[in-house]
Scaffold this active site. Structure first.
Site, PDB file in Angstrom:
ATOM      1  CD1 TRP A 193      -2.869   1.263   0.371  1.00  0.00           C
ATOM      2  CD2 TRP A 193      -1.682   2.379   2.181  1.00  0.00           C
ATOM      3  NE1 TRP A 193      -3.423   2.892   1.189  1.00  0.00           N
ATOM      4  CE2 TRP A 193      -2.718   3.021   1.667  1.00  0.00           C
ATOM      5  CE3 TRP A 193      -0.570   2.256   3.070  1.00  0.00           C
ATOM      6  CZ2 TRP A 193      -2.998   4.239   2.776  1.00  0.00           C
ATOM      7  CZ3 TRP A 193      -0.127   3.912   3.873  1.00  0.00           C
ATOM      8  CH2 TRP A 193      -1.243   4.867   3.484  1.00  0.00           C
ATOM      9  CG  ASP A 222     -13.288   9.215  -2.922  1.00  0.00           C
ATOM     10  OD1 ASP A 222     -13.069   8.333  -1.368  1.00  0.00           O
ATOM     11  OD2 ASP A 222     -12.269   8.503  -3.303  1.00  0.00           O
ATOM     12  CE  LYS A 229     -10.795   6.818  -5.463  1.00  0.00           C
ATOM     13  NZ  LYS A 229     -10.199   7.741  -4.302  1.00  0.00           N
ATOM     14  CG  ASP A 237     -11.116   2.385  -2.557  1.00  0.00           C
ATOM     15  OD1 ASP A 237     -10.741   1.618  -3.008  1.00  0.00           O
ATOM     16  OD2 ASP A 237     -10.893   3.505  -1.990  1.00  0.00           O
ATOM     17  CG  ASN A 285      -9.986   0.532   1.078  1.00  0.00           C
ATOM     18  OD1 ASN A 285      -8.590   1.251   0.412  1.00  0.00           O
ATOM     19  ND2 ASN A 285     -11.507   1.748   0.816  1.00  0.00           N
ATOM     20  CG  ASP A 339      -3.957   5.477  -1.776  1.00  0.00           C
ATOM     21  OD1 ASP A 339      -5.569   5.659  -2.653  1.00  0.00           O
ATOM     22  OD2 ASP A 339      -5.766   4.316   0.075  1.00  0.00           O
TER      23      ASP A 339
HETATM   24  C1  GLA Z   1      -9.349   4.139  -0.658  1.00  0.00           C
HETATM   25  C2  GLA Z   1      -9.295   5.200  -1.804  1.00  0.00           C
HETATM   26  C3  GLA Z   1      -8.424   6.579  -1.422  1.00  0.00           C
HETATM   27  C4  GLA Z   1      -9.741   6.799  -1.070  1.00  0.00           C
HETATM   28  C5  GLA Z   1     -10.205   5.770   0.446  1.00  0.00           C
HETATM   29  C6  GLA Z   1     -11.587   6.596   0.679  1.00  0.00           C
HETATM   30  O1  GLA Z   1      -8.161   4.441   0.574  1.00  0.00           O
HETATM   31  O2  GLA Z   1      -7.355   4.239  -2.171  1.00  0.00           O
HETATM   32  O3  GLA Z   1      -8.593   7.141  -3.020  1.00  0.00           O
HETATM   33  O4  GLA Z   1     -10.732   6.756  -2.125  1.00  0.00           O
HETATM   34  O5  GLA Z   1     -10.476   4.492  -0.015  1.00  0.00           O
HETATM   35  O6  GLA Z   1     -12.133   5.354   2.097  1.00  0.00           O
END
Ligand code: GLA
Length: 763
Positions: free
Chosen positions: A223, A391, A501, A503, A505, A573
């Site tokens: 990461w 976001d 977008k 995601d 995580n 990120d």
């Molecule tokens: C991840 C994404 C970020 C953002 C966060 C939001 O880390 O990579 O760009 O969108 O989640 O929680």
């Protein structure tokens, strides 16, 4: 050529006209992309025709396309034996019928040294198998032989069968006419009258010509530090690149390249390469056998894997793509970029150019609300941004990362009237609207989890390990898959959203699927990914104008599988513009800068607390798909003026950057003092060069930049976008001049950057 030059020079102006005519941004970007590409294709050397042949006399299959020939045949044991893969050979060149390789010793039987296209575990095999099966009677021996084949256009299917039992494997081959990249996959069919368990199945094995000092290149990272390029000499034994995480992962990416010996620079040398089209757990093993042959076997990871096939059932592997370049690692990436644009991305061969976007994540974090976002939207529009993205934080009870995932309805405290007022405002400012979602996840603190605690991946009675306070929904379940689809479908039906977008995580833990029979539970690894793809596919079909970005806490889910359904990806990120040089460079070995989102963010960055000028940050991001992620509320008047100028510059070079041929003139890998990239438009009417200086040392001037890939006979005008070039540089000169004499940029100090274009003079 003249015509193409004139048309291509007009491309930059077209964008303005489209906007004047109030045409939708996206239509304009599609048309510009199409023009750029079709011009490029006509100006390139004409593609050599592709063909698939079978010679019945010699029992040899031959696949030719672009610059590539791939040849294998049926040997006397009815094994499929690999014969040649590399530079295209003459149509008149013939191979005799293959013969299996004699055993070098009693320890290394013929099956272990004969280079087979696809070999099952049986008959004393010790190298990595492509297929391993257990029958209900305990038999685990499987020996595959050629039985038949069919050729349809450029598609070849070769059917193999076990020597005694009705287990069939269909090997599928499809060649890409323009790049010679070969797509291979396998389908196993259980035609016996009992169930079988597939314990391992690869998409394909690539056997490389025997060489010495072969170099393996692969990508590793974590990461905020993804896309680190590594190189090692291949020695006897096995190197395994893999993910056991349930998704692609950043620790290794499912891509490899193998260079014969060590070439002197980026654009020379023979390199074989491959990439999996798969977003689940995967494995690529690179093995040098007893006689120094290199075998690369790849597909779904066999760790904790099994597929139970009832009589009549089959299992299809994901594709494993493979190619060859005689233009070194630079040639590899240029072929892959062309292939992604021409064959993989949604809307290929005319994927829509990436609009300049603004995303407020680094500016506002979870504190999104209508008023705050509207202020940012106004400021973003003023510098030429085309897409405004909200976001994380807009939904459920999402105050921070402890709650809300799973509850995909608008948070009424933050957006009392829903998203519509903000979306309308964004549209009135001439931008389209995008939204962040993380549909495969759930926080235990959410309505969804309270209602459906059994919807997550878990083992009954065992702990449920959380990461970022969230758990993974079991998308392999049909009800979960349908719920996720309908939730997103509803969101898109109710709101005028142009972009998601998407995601993801965290990775998996306790990957249990207790609601199905024990023998089917391990199928979760493949069923999950197939359902993930099917949601994306169905959403795209129902909402053809919606674009999607693949994000996984940065670049943890980037592969040729997800890229079929997503228009762009978020590589990391880490938005520190200096770190990004290395991250973007590594990314570009496998994936096109045309899909690589890159934001300009605040300085000093949260990553390294390093301060960089706004110009430097822009130039770093302009090497990919430009985005802005800074807190515009903190910008000065001068910042806005700089940003406006540079966004406009980006729009002039965007089709070259996103569609052109990338040359790494100086790679920033290993914290090198310099970094220089050049991108040449497909029809060579424009070349864009970015130069970055880490830190001046001992008063050495910046190395001279020798351009590549220009048309030697054409005259190019030098246009400095940022920084300075030496006074001896002429304003215009031939392609030969720029490639041989080159350009001196005047860069001194720390973290300095310059950029210039060479534009063909139209006379
Ligand atoms: C991840 C994404 C970020 C953002 C966060 C939001 O880390 O990579 O760009 O969108 O989640 O929680």
């Amino acid at each position: 050529m003249y015509l193409s030059v004139r048309i291509s020079n007009a491309i930059a102006g077209l964008y303005k006209n489209f906007r004047r005519l109030r045409l939708n941004n996206r239509v304009a970007l599609l048309l510009i992309g199409m023009l750029g590409i079709s011009i490029g294709i006509t100006a390139q050397t004409p593609a050599q025709h592709s063909a698939v042949h079978f010679n019945a006399r010699t029992q040899i299959f031959r696949i030719d396309a672009a610059n590539i020939s791939y040849v294998f045949g049926v040997n006397e044991k009815k094994q499929l034996q690999m014969l040649y893969w590399g530079h295209r050979i003459s149509e008149a060149d013939n191979f005799p019928q293959p013969h299996s390789i004699k055993e070098p010793s009693s320890f290394d039987s013929s099956i272990n040294v004969t280079p087979q296209e696809f070999v099952a575990w049986g008959g004393g095999l010790y190298v990595e198998p492509d297929l391993k099966v257990t029958f209900p009677d305990g038999n685990r021996d499987l020996v595959l032989q050629y039985v038949s084949h069919s050729i349809k256009g450029d598609n070849l299917t070769v059917v193999l069968k076990d020597i005694s039992r009705n287990v069939f494997v269909d090997l599928q081959y499809q060649i890409d006419e323009k790049t010679g990249i070969l797509q291979r996959s396998a389908r196993v069919r259980n035609e016996t009258d009992a169930s079988i368990t597939v314990e391992q199945i690869a998409s394909a094995t690539w056997v490389l010509p025997r060489g010495t000092n072969d170099q393996l290149f692969y990508l590793t990272g974590r990461w905020a530090a993804e896309w680190q390029l590594k190189q090692q000499t291949i020695e006897p034994g096995k190197t395994v690149l893999e993910s056991r995480r349930g998704s692609t992962g950043a620790q290794n990416n499912p891509w490899f390249a193998i260079e014969r010996g060590q070439s002197k620079d980026q654009d020379h040398g023979d390199v074989w390469f491959g990439a999996l089209g798969w977003s689940g757990s995967w494995k690529i093993s690179v093995e040098q056998d007893q006689i120094r042959q290199i075998r690369v076997t790849g597909g779904p990871n066999n760790f904790d894997f099994s597929i139970h096939l009832l009589p009549g059932e089959k299992f299809q592997t994901p594709p494993f793509y493979g190619g060859y370049s005689d233009h070194g690692m630079g040639g590899v990436s240029r072929l892959l970029h062309r292939f992604e644009i021409g064959s993989i991305l949604p809307h290929a061969p005319y994927p829509i150019l990436r609009p300049v976007l603004y995303n407020s994540w680094e500016a506002t974090g979870f504190n999104v609300d209508e008023a705050g976002q509207e202020v940012l939207a106004e400021k973003a529009a003023s510098i030429g941004v085309e897409r405004f993205v909200v976001d994380d934080g807009w939904f459920g009870n999402r105050r921070d990362d402890h709650a809300g995932l799973g509850d995909w309805y608008v948070n009424k405290t933050k957006f009392p009237n829903g998203l519509k007022p903000l979306i309308d405002k964004v549209h009135s400012l001439g931008m389209d609207f995008g939204l962040w979602v993380e549909p495969e996840m759930v926080n235990p603190d959410s309505d969804l989890y309270s209602k459906h605690p059994d919807w997550i991946l878990h083992f009954t009675g065992r702990p449920q390990t959380q990461a970022r306070n969230q758990l993974v929904l079991n998308l392999a379940r049909q009800d979960v898959r349908d719920y996720v689809f309908h939730t997103l479908d509803d969101l898109l039906n109710k709101n005028n959203i142009a972009f998601l977008k998407w995601d993801y995580n965290r990775n998996w833990s306790e990957p249990g699927w207790p609601s199905v029979a024990p023998e089917n539970q391990k199928k979760v690894y493949t069923a999950y990914v197939q359902n993930f793809y099917s949601i994306l596919k169905e959403l795209r079909a129902k909402h053809p104008l919606v674009e999607i970005e693949s994000c996984s806490g940065g670049g943890s889910r980037v592969d040729l599988g997800v890229m079929h359904y997503t228009d762009e990806v978020w590589p990391s990120d880490n938005t520190d513009a200096f770190d990004r040089l290395q991250i973007q460079d590594g990314f570009s070995y496998a994936y096109s800068p045309g899909v690589m989102m890159s934001w300009v963010t605040d300085s000093p960055t949260w990553v390294n607390h390093r301060s960089l000028s706004l110009e430097y940050r822009f130039l770093s991001s302009m090497q990919g798909s430009l985005g802005i992620g800074a807190n515009l509320n903190r910008w000065t008047k001068e910042d806005f003026a700089t940003a406006k100028k540079m966004v406009a510059q980006y729009k002039q070079i965007r089709s070259t950057i996103q569609r052109g041929a990338l040359y790494r003139l100086i790679s920033p890998q290993n914290n090198s003092e310099y970094s220089v990239t050049e991108t040449v438009a497909e029809d060579r009417h424009q070349a864009v060069t970015f130069a970055f200086l880490h830190s001046s040392q001992m008063q050495y001037p910046f190395p001279r930049i020798h351009l590549r890939g220009l048309d030697p006979k054409m005259t190019y005008h030098l246009n400095v976008l940022e920084g300075k070039v030496s006074e001896e540089t002429p304003g215009s000169a031939s392609g030969t001049f720029w490639m041989n004499r080159g350009v001196d940029v005047d860069l001194q100090g720390d973290f300095q950057a310059a950029a210039f274009t060479l534009d063909e003079i139209n006379n």
